[in-house]
Design a protein around this motif. Structure first.
Motif, mmCIF file in Angstrom:
data_model
loop_
_atom_site.group_PDB
_atom_site.id
_atom_site.type_symbol
_atom_site.label_atom_id
_atom_site.label_comp_id
_atom_site.label_asym_id
_atom_site.label_seq_id
_atom_site.Cartn_x
_atom_site.Cartn_y
_atom_site.Cartn_z
ATOM 1 N N HIS A 16 9.092 72.205 57.482
ATOM 2 C CA HIS A 16 9.996 71.176 58.012
ATOM 3 C C HIS A 16 9.446 69.759 57.858
ATOM 4 O O HIS A 16 10.200 68.852 57.487
ATOM 5 N N PRO A 17 8.145 69.503 58.114
ATOM 6 C CA PRO A 17 7.638 68.133 57.921
ATOM 7 C C PRO A 17 7.736 67.667 56.453
ATOM 8 O O PRO A 17 8.037 66.500 56.183
ATOM 9 N N GLU A 18 7.520 68.595 55.509
ATOM 10 C CA GLU A 18 7.657 68.241 54.091
ATOM 11 C C GLU A 18 9.101 67.892 53.753
ATOM 12 O O GLU A 18 9.371 66.919 53.044
ATOM 13 N N ALA A 20 11.314 66.814 55.821
ATOM 14 C CA ALA A 20 11.616 65.543 56.486
ATOM 15 C C ALA A 20 11.216 64.361 55.598
ATOM 16 O O ALA A 20 11.973 63.395 55.467
ATOM 17 N N ARG A 21 10.058 64.459 54.958
ATOM 18 C CA ARG A 21 9.622 63.384 54.053
ATOM 19 C C ARG A 21 10.532 63.300 52.829
ATOM 20 O O ARG A 21 10.916 62.221 52.403
ATOM 21 N N ILE A 22 10.894 64.452 52.265
ATOM 22 C CA ILE A 22 11.745 64.482 51.070
ATOM 23 C C ILE A 22 13.115 63.863 51.361
ATOM 24 O O ILE A 22 13.634 63.085 50.567
ATOM 25 N N ASP A 24 13.934 61.958 53.987
ATOM 26 C CA ASP A 24 13.836 60.747 54.797
ATOM 27 C C ASP A 24 14.527 60.940 56.149
ATOM 28 O O ASP A 24 15.365 60.150 56.560
ATOM 29 N N ARG A 25 14.184 62.044 56.806
ATOM 30 C CA ARG A 25 14.698 62.391 58.135
ATOM 31 C C ARG A 25 13.510 62.692 59.034
ATOM 32 O O ARG A 25 12.403 62.930 58.566
ATOM 33 N N SER A 26 13.758 62.757 60.317
ATOM 34 C CA SER A 26 12.682 63.125 61.239
ATOM 35 C C SER A 26 12.511 64.646 61.216
ATOM 36 O O SER A 26 13.468 65.382 60.941
ATOM 37 N N PRO A 27 11.301 65.145 61.511
ATOM 38 C CA PRO A 27 11.098 66.594 61.568
ATOM 39 C C PRO A 27 12.030 67.269 62.575
ATOM 40 O O PRO A 27 12.513 68.369 62.341
#
Length: 189
Positions: A16-18, A20-22, A24-27
């Motif tokens: 999920h954190p990856e 989120a970066r892809i 451009d959202r929060s985890p």
């Protein structure tokens, strides 16, 4: 967004954190999207789960018929009210942003796709995708599609076809050296 999160997490194994970066959202937002996506996917799935080997055999027959241009076998495998859902993201060879309904229309889509594929250089790799038997399709050495089918409650026909062809969602898929070559009419050795 739900589809992107689902495919990145369930198919390609991104955390999920990856994602989120892809995206451009929060985890937290990604986790909520993943929960909703899983709920929607499971709501559309048949409640009856066919035997795994039967599901795998039907999936393999479908892939061979669809990529080989075998209309007769394809029509035998597809339920009259089958639905095709594609995700090309405007970049892949998807047919439409909307589902395609009905055996004849879905078969026509796959016959057109078979004609558009190169005669050689198409490989299939049968793998589990999101828990179900699936097919990874490679053309010219790169990933072309991930395809999963849902079976009718009787398990003998295909009720739904899900195909992801968006190249942005396929970068983590690689073809092993010993993948199975698709048999297409007119293919040479």
């Amino acid at each position: 967004m739900e589809r992107a999160v689902f495919v990145l997490n369930e198919v390609f194994g991104f955390a999920h954190p990856e994602i989120a970066r892809i995206l451009d959202r929060s985890p937290t937002a990604v986790r909520q999207l993943a929960t909703r996506a899983r709920r929607h996917v499971h709501a559309r799935r048949p409640r009856h789960r066919p035997e795994a080997d039967l599901h795998a055999r039907v999936t393999e027959r479908f892939a061979a018929a669809a990529l080989g241009g075998d209309l007769r076998t394809l029509l035998e495998l597809l339920a009259p009210d089958v639905t095709l859902r594609t995700d090309g993201g405007g970049k892949g060879p998807a047919v439409s942003l909307h589902p395609v309904h009905g055996r004849d229309r879905v078969a026509a889509v796959f016959m057109a796709a078979a004609r558009a594929l190169p005669v050689v250089g198409v490989d299939l790799l049968h793998r589990r995708v999101a828990g179900d038997p699936g097919v990874l399709v490679f053309a010219d050495g790169g990933p072309l599609a991930v395809v999963v089918v849902d079976l009718t409650s009787e398990g003998d026909r295909i009720a739904g076809v899900h195909s992801a062809t968006n190249p942005d969602k396929l970068p983590g898929i690689t073809r092993p050296a010993a993948s199975r070559r698709a048999s297409r009419p007119g293919c040479g050795p």
